[in-house]
Design a protein around this motif. Structure first.
Motif, PDB file in Angstrom:
ATOM      1  N   GLY A 152      -8.721   0.388  -3.927  1.00  0.00           N
ATOM      2  CA  GLY A 152      -8.352   1.758  -3.573  1.00  0.00           C
ATOM      3  C   GLY A 152      -7.107   1.872  -2.722  1.00  0.00           C
ATOM      4  N   ILE A 153      -6.350   0.775  -2.598  1.00  0.00           N
ATOM      5  CA  ILE A 153      -5.119   0.788  -1.804  1.00  0.00           C
ATOM      6  C   ILE A 153      -3.930   0.958  -2.743  1.00  0.00           C
ATOM      7  CG2 ILE A 153      -3.682  -0.491  -0.173  1.00  0.00           C
ATOM      8  CD1 ILE A 153      -6.232  -2.083   0.588  1.00  0.00           C
ATOM      9  N   THR A 157       1.668   5.035  -2.293  1.00  0.00           N
ATOM     10  CA  THR A 157       1.322   6.239  -1.532  1.00  0.00           C
ATOM     11  C   THR A 157       0.547   5.962  -0.243  1.00  0.00           C
ATOM     12  OG1 THR A 157      -0.691   6.497  -2.871  1.00  0.00           O
ATOM     13  CG2 THR A 157       1.285   7.652  -3.622  1.00  0.00           C
ATOM     14  N   ASP A 158       0.084   4.747  -0.044  1.00  0.00           N
ATOM     15  CA  ASP A 158      -0.715   4.443   1.144  1.00  0.00           C
ATOM     16  C   ASP A 158       0.197   4.320   2.358  1.00  0.00           C
ATOM     17  OD1 ASP A 158      -2.277   2.914   3.166  1.00  0.00           O
ATOM     18  OD2 ASP A 158      -3.781   2.860   1.565  1.00  0.00           O
ATOM     19  N   TRP A 162       3.085   1.297   3.902  1.00  0.00           N
ATOM     20  CA  TRP A 162       4.479   1.557   4.282  1.00  0.00           C
ATOM     21  C   TRP A 162       4.730   1.285   5.754  1.00  0.00           C
ATOM     22  CZ3 TRP A 162       8.229   1.622   0.977  1.00  0.00           C
ATOM     23  CH2 TRP A 162       7.958   1.943  -0.349  1.00  0.00           C
ATOM     24  N   TRP A 163       3.703   1.507   6.587  1.00  0.00           N
ATOM     25  CA  TRP A 163       3.842   1.147   8.010  1.00  0.00           C
ATOM     26  C   TRP A 163       4.068  -0.359   8.151  1.00  0.00           C
ATOM     27  CZ3 TRP A 163      -1.152   4.153   9.796  1.00  0.00           C
ATOM     28  CH2 TRP A 163      -0.863   5.526   9.826  1.00  0.00           C
ATOM     29  N   MET A 164       3.291  -1.153   7.384  1.00  0.00           N
ATOM     30  CA  MET A 164       3.433  -2.607   7.474  1.00  0.00           C
ATOM     31  C   MET A 164       4.768  -3.065   6.903  1.00  0.00           C
ATOM     32  SD  MET A 164       2.250  -5.363   8.664  1.00  0.00           S
ATOM     33  CE  MET A 164       0.516  -5.108   9.055  1.00  0.00           C
ATOM     34  N   ILE A 165       5.217  -2.434   5.831  1.00  0.00           N
ATOM     35  CA  ILE A 165       6.527  -2.777   5.264  1.00  0.00           C
ATOM     36  C   ILE A 165       7.629  -2.457   6.278  1.00  0.00           C
ATOM     37  CG2 ILE A 165       8.230  -2.176   3.490  1.00  0.00           C
ATOM     38  CD1 ILE A 165       5.898  -1.776   1.549  1.00  0.00           C
ATOM     39  N   ALA A 166       7.526  -1.281   6.904  1.00  0.00           N
ATOM     40  CA  ALA A 166       8.522  -0.903   7.920  1.00  0.00           C
ATOM     41  C   ALA A 166       8.483  -1.864   9.097  1.00  0.00           C
ATOM     42  CB  ALA A 166       8.262   0.529   8.395  1.00  0.00           C
TER      43      ALA A 166
END
Length: 303
Positions: A152-153, A157-158, A162-166
């Motif tokens: 479900g990830i 859109t999750d 994107w926080w972890m990528i940033a």
């Protein structure tokens, strides 16, 4: 080889550091976890600074000697604290939501982003093997997104993804900045570690103060409460130990950076083991295959 053993020790400590973060933020107030953990690191280095300043007769290992620096140097290290602080805030919030077996492999792609930054800002040009490494890392990352979709990830859109990528991209910028601090400014690793640890405390304090005020102002039932856990205290010592083993390995004249850097990323294996043994995460065989692809690509990047 001693430097390889030190690198493996660094990878183990780094993996345990990721586990400690995950255990600390699960169902807990992230701002307070961050403030307490960086305060532990600052306290450790403050003791070292006081000993070296007021008790010079005590022999301190060369690796832990903090050099005297100028006001300009302090500003440069404060800048590193802001950069690292932003990366950690994003990473801790992401870890609170994502399974560790998803978050850790994303974080392990840091060398890829470092290379991209070097290409764009430093005009570096990858060799054919590095292009192959880029393709393998991206392909493995795409495969990891497919595995995550089964849980479900949705990587597109999750927000936590994107926080972890940033956070990882900011970490890559921090790696480039470290090169500037160590080579252009000529700071020793201990000097960088000590002062950036101290300056992280005022960087993290406003976030904790905001949490405290919201807790007082809003309905307590809507605010995530803070629970002091032993794992929070271990976050900083584990990271300091990982970095110390890493720097010690690099100090060996026989050490090969092309082996040290990717081998250190084997810390992600610890995350997979933790996910399978302690937190009931699923699809670990597929995730392990993705991690193997990422590590293979990183090895090619280092070549």
């Amino acid at each position: 080889m001693s430097w390889m053993i030190l690198t493996l020790v660094s990878a183990l400590m780094l993996g345990l550091y990721d586990v400690a973060k995950k255990v600390s933020v699960r169902g807990n107030a992230v701002p307070m976890v961050l403030l307490v953990s960086v305060s532990v690191s600052a306290a450790i280095w403050t003791v070292m600074l006081l000993v070296q300043t007021f008790l010079p007769s005590i022999a301190v290992p060369k690796l832990l000697v903090v050099e005297s620096i100028s006001g300009k140097g302090h500003l440069a290290l404060a800048g590193k604290s802001l950069l690292v602080g932003a990366s950690w805030v994003l990473a801790f919030y992401s870890l609170k939501v994502l399974p560790l077996s998803i978050a850790a492999p994303i974080r392990a792609t840091s060398p890829l982003w470092t290379l991209f930054i070097a290409i764009v800002f430093l005009a570096e040009r990858p060799a054919p093997l590095q292009w192959l490494g880029i393709a393998i890392v991206l392909g493995s990352f795409w495969a990891l997104s497919l595995v995550g979709a089964k849980e479900g990830i949705r990587f597109r859109t999750d927000r936590a993804v994107w926080w972890m990528i940033a956070a990882t991209i900011l970490g890559a910028f921090s790696a480039i900045y470290d090169k500037l601090l160590l080579q252009e400014f000529g700071f020793s690793p201990a000097t960088v570690q000590a002062w950036f640890s101290v300056y992280l405390v005022p960087v993290m304090t406003p976030l904790a103060v905001r949490w405290y005020l919201e807790q007082k102002r809003d309905d307590p039932a809507k605010i995530v409460q803070f629970e002091m856990r032993a794992s929070i205290v271990w976050i900083s010592p584990l990271l300091l130990a990982a970095d110390m083993a890493y720097f010690s390995a690099l100090a060996d004249p026989d050490a090969l950076i092309s082996i040290v850097s990717p081998l250190r990323r084997a810390s992600v294996v610890v995350a997979l083991i933790f996910g399978s043994r302690m937190s009931g995460e699923i699809n670990l065989k597929r995730k392990a295959a993705c991690v193997l692809g990422i590590l293979t690509g990183i090895i090619l990047l280092m070549l």
